[in-house]
Design an enzyme around this catalytic site. Sequence first.
Site, PDB file in Angstrom:
ATOM      1  N   ASP A   1     -10.684   2.858  -3.607  1.00 52.97           N
ATOM      2  CA  ASP A   1     -11.152   1.564  -2.883  1.00 52.97           C
ATOM      3  C   ASP A   1     -12.695   1.127  -3.553  1.00 52.97           C
ATOM      4  O   ASP A   1     -13.512   2.017  -3.196  1.00 52.97           O
ATOM      5  CB  ASP A   1     -11.134   1.393  -1.392  1.00 52.97           C
ATOM      6  CG  ASP A   1      -9.785   1.746  -0.790  1.00 52.97           C
ATOM      7  OD1 ASP A   1      -8.612   1.713  -1.521  1.00 52.97           O
ATOM      8  OD2 ASP A   1      -9.498   1.742   0.241  1.00 52.97           O
TER       9      ASP A   1
ATOM     10  N   GLU B   1       0.147  -0.218  -5.399  1.00 52.65           N
ATOM     11  CA  GLU B   1      -0.866   0.857  -5.188  1.00 52.65           C
ATOM     12  C   GLU B   1      -0.308   2.223  -5.700  1.00 52.65           C
ATOM     13  O   GLU B   1      -0.767   3.337  -5.388  1.00 52.65           O
ATOM     14  CB  GLU B   1      -1.626   0.993  -4.020  1.00 52.65           C
ATOM     15  CG  GLU B   1      -2.283  -0.311  -3.485  1.00 52.65           C
ATOM     16  CD  GLU B   1      -3.435  -0.068  -2.654  1.00 52.65           C
ATOM     17  OE1 GLU B   1      -4.238   0.931  -2.468  1.00 52.65           O
ATOM     18  OE2 GLU B   1      -3.640  -0.934  -1.572  1.00 52.65           O
ATOM     19  N   TRP B   2       1.028   2.220  -6.325  1.00 51.30           N
ATOM     20  CA  TRP B   2       1.857   3.309  -6.667  1.00 51.30           C
ATOM     21  C   TRP B   2       1.004   4.204  -7.510  1.00 51.30           C
ATOM     22  O   TRP B   2       0.828   5.454  -6.905  1.00 51.30           O
ATOM     23  CB  TRP B   2       3.097   2.816  -7.399  1.00 51.30           C
ATOM     24  CG  TRP B   2       3.838   3.723  -8.129  1.00 51.30           C
ATOM     25  CD1 TRP B   2       3.666   5.249  -8.159  1.00 51.30           C
ATOM     26  CD2 TRP B   2       5.131   3.689  -9.034  1.00 51.30           C
ATOM     27  NE1 TRP B   2       4.738   5.690  -8.654  1.00 51.30           N
ATOM     28  CE2 TRP B   2       5.727   4.656  -9.415  1.00 51.30           C
ATOM     29  CE3 TRP B   2       5.656   2.382  -9.164  1.00 51.30           C
ATOM     30  CZ2 TRP B   2       6.715   4.682 -10.271  1.00 51.30           C
ATOM     31  CZ3 TRP B   2       6.859   2.270  -9.819  1.00 51.30           C
ATOM     32  CH2 TRP B   2       7.271   3.342 -10.307  1.00 51.30           C
ATOM     33  N   PRO B   3       0.327   4.030  -8.637  1.00 54.15           N
ATOM     34  CA  PRO B   3      -0.445   5.031  -9.417  1.00 54.15           C
ATOM     35  C   PRO B   3      -1.673   5.727  -8.565  1.00 54.15           C
ATOM     36  O   PRO B   3      -1.638   6.918  -8.738  1.00 54.15           O
ATOM     37  CB  PRO B   3      -0.845   4.529 -10.467  1.00 54.15           C
ATOM     38  CG  PRO B   3      -0.713   2.949 -10.398  1.00 54.15           C
ATOM     39  CD  PRO B   3       0.366   2.790  -9.384  1.00 54.15           C
ATOM     40  N   LEU B   4      -2.287   4.959  -7.770  1.00 54.34           N
ATOM     41  CA  LEU B   4      -3.169   5.605  -6.902  1.00 54.34           C
ATOM     42  C   LEU B   4      -2.853   6.717  -6.237  1.00 54.34           C
ATOM     43  O   LEU B   4      -3.612   7.715  -6.063  1.00 54.34           O
ATOM     44  CB  LEU B   4      -3.845   4.275  -6.076  1.00 54.34           C
ATOM     45  CG  LEU B   4      -4.906   4.780  -4.943  1.00 54.34           C
ATOM     46  CD1 LEU B   4      -6.078   5.465  -5.325  1.00 54.34           C
ATOM     47  CD2 LEU B   4      -5.414   3.614  -4.114  1.00 54.34           C
ATOM     48  N   TYR B   5      -1.753   6.607  -5.478  1.00 53.30           N
ATOM     49  CA  TYR B   5      -1.220   7.576  -4.524  1.00 53.30           C
ATOM     50  C   TYR B   5      -0.596   8.690  -5.460  1.00 53.30           C
ATOM     51  O   TYR B   5      -0.187   9.913  -4.783  1.00 53.30           O
ATOM     52  CB  TYR B   5      -0.229   6.962  -3.626  1.00 53.30           C
ATOM     53  CG  TYR B   5      -1.059   6.177  -2.542  1.00 53.30           C
ATOM     54  CD1 TYR B   5      -1.767   6.706  -1.610  1.00 53.30           C
ATOM     55  CD2 TYR B   5      -1.217   4.808  -2.721  1.00 53.30           C
ATOM     56  CE1 TYR B   5      -2.518   6.068  -0.416  1.00 53.30           C
ATOM     57  CE2 TYR B   5      -2.121   3.863  -2.156  1.00 53.30           C
ATOM     58  CZ  TYR B   5      -2.678   4.840  -0.724  1.00 53.30           C
ATOM     59  OH  TYR B   5      -3.564   4.054   0.060  1.00 53.30           O
TER      60      TYR B   5
ATOM     61  N   ASP C   1       0.726  -1.240  -0.047  1.00 52.32           N
ATOM     62  CA  ASP C   1       0.085   0.072   0.008  1.00 52.32           C
ATOM     63  C   ASP C   1       0.761   1.223  -0.009  1.00 52.32           C
ATOM     64  O   ASP C   1       2.104   0.965   0.236  1.00 52.32           O
ATOM     65  CB  ASP C   1      -0.851  -0.160   1.231  1.00 52.32           C
ATOM     66  CG  ASP C   1      -2.170   0.793   0.962  1.00 52.32           C
ATOM     67  OD1 ASP C   1      -2.483   1.464   0.016  1.00 52.32           O
ATOM     68  OD2 ASP C   1      -3.373   0.061   1.675  1.00 52.32           O
TER      69      ASP C   1
HETATM   70  C1  GLA Z   1      -6.257   1.190   1.288  1.00 54.69           C
HETATM   71  C2  GLA Z   1      -6.047   0.247   0.451  1.00 54.69           C
HETATM   72  C3  GLA Z   1      -7.004  -0.529   0.441  1.00 54.69           C
HETATM   73  C4  GLA Z   1      -6.918  -1.365   1.797  1.00 54.69           C
HETATM   74  C5  GLA Z   1      -6.678  -0.516   2.937  1.00 54.69           C
HETATM   75  C6  GLA Z   1      -6.029  -1.181   4.418  1.00 54.69           C
HETATM   76  O1  GLA Z   1      -7.348   2.162   1.555  1.00 54.69           O
HETATM   77  O2  GLA Z   1      -6.395   1.065  -0.906  1.00 54.69           O
HETATM   78  O3  GLA Z   1      -7.236  -1.736  -0.641  1.00 54.69           O
HETATM   79  O4  GLA Z   1      -5.825  -2.007   1.621  1.00 54.69           O
HETATM   80  O5  GLA Z   1      -6.013   0.626   2.666  1.00 54.69           O
HETATM   81  O6  GLA Z   1      -6.175  -0.165   5.323  1.00 54.69           O
END
Ligand code: GLA
Length: 440
Positions: A229, A201-205, A169
Amino acid sequence: MCGKCRAKVKMYGAMFLLGLIILMSRAAEALDNGLALKPTMGWLHWERFMCNIDCDRDPNNCISESLYMQMADAMVKEGWKEAGYEYVCIDDCWPSHQRDAQGRLQADPKRFPRGIKKLADYVHSKGLKLGIYADVGKNTCAGYPGSLGYYETDAQTFAEWGVDLLKFDGCYMDWKLLGEGYMNMSKALNKTGASILYSCEWPLYEWPFRQPNYTAIRETCNHWRNYADVYDSWSSVKSILDWTASHQDIIAPSAGPGGWNDPDMLVIGNFGLSHDQQESQMALWAIMAAPLLMSNDLREICPRSKELLQNRHIIAISQDPLGRQGYRTAKVESFEVWERPLSQNRLAIAVLNKQEIGGPRGLPIQAAPGWKICSPKCNVTQILPQYKEMGVQTPNSNLVVSVNPSGTALLTVTPISSNFPGRQSLHWQHPSFKHKNNIL
Ligand code: GLA
């Protein structure tokens, strides 16, 4: 050798070389760990079980070793493993709030009394794989210890435990250091020599600050989250589809064997989606070549949802060996048409009815841009809402697909080439398919 033959040999040689170069450049693009050659299939705890750590009050549903053991048991007993679901994945809230004396992460001793290695052994004994969760920054999103400053230690710990997948994450991290952090963890995992699938989750952030570099992401990760999410609601699933379609020219070309865009978990089998909406999620996740990570309770799931999640025709689209992500190719009369090129010149077409009032509505199949491949003839199979062989069709067929509100019809089209060489039906391509990275 005659002049003509020599020219032919030369031409074929050049074609072979070109093919080889294309193949090699494709392979070099993906994270080179030999994993995720097809979109990952499995189960991940987050959406359904979140950070429920209260095992005194809710022993059956809290984040504890028995939850994953029970899911692994169900996966074997209830046909999930046979359908292709392989990874049982832990998300946030598994560790203890303190690292051990050697600086290693440790599982919460009360909820995981036998530790992660024993859990991995158990999951492996069922012929399945175990996934774990950590974070590139100082803390996980739920406030547990992050891996910043400990990438090598944590990669080594996960390898020693026999973990097969890491979801990494991006909370509590300076966004300018995200790329470096994700790449360093990728290297650290590689250095262990273990086969650990790397889910990022690199691009999301990074999106809130700048457009991420998808070439670098593909070289670093086996799949990557781009957007928010998923929740157990139709509005959440729709927002993910909208985001994906509006960014498809940027993100879809980077998907292929070894690396995939991850629109987040399947919430099929929970509380928030009608059956038609569940069919839409399943069909469109297959069209998007998305990882199929269910977040539901496999110990208790309704037979219709189970049948949908185990539908081998949809899974075959998801896992198609060509490994190309599909696109939204048309919006017409509150329908969306999504299309994914498949191996052997076939095409999957999904028609989503976005009109949430009234009853089933029909769309003539000719409205799908990809229908062009049905020339001079093709074989059509309807997979959703019911499996039906539609037989041989021609470009002018009056085929109309009927779709329930917020439901999806899913079809495959197999061109039948004519007997005349040179008149073989060529694979139709949406302009977006012709992106420079879109090789094969
Ligand atoms: C972020 C992620 C989710 C999950 C939660 C856990 O929001 O995007 O998929 O892993 O953290 O805290």
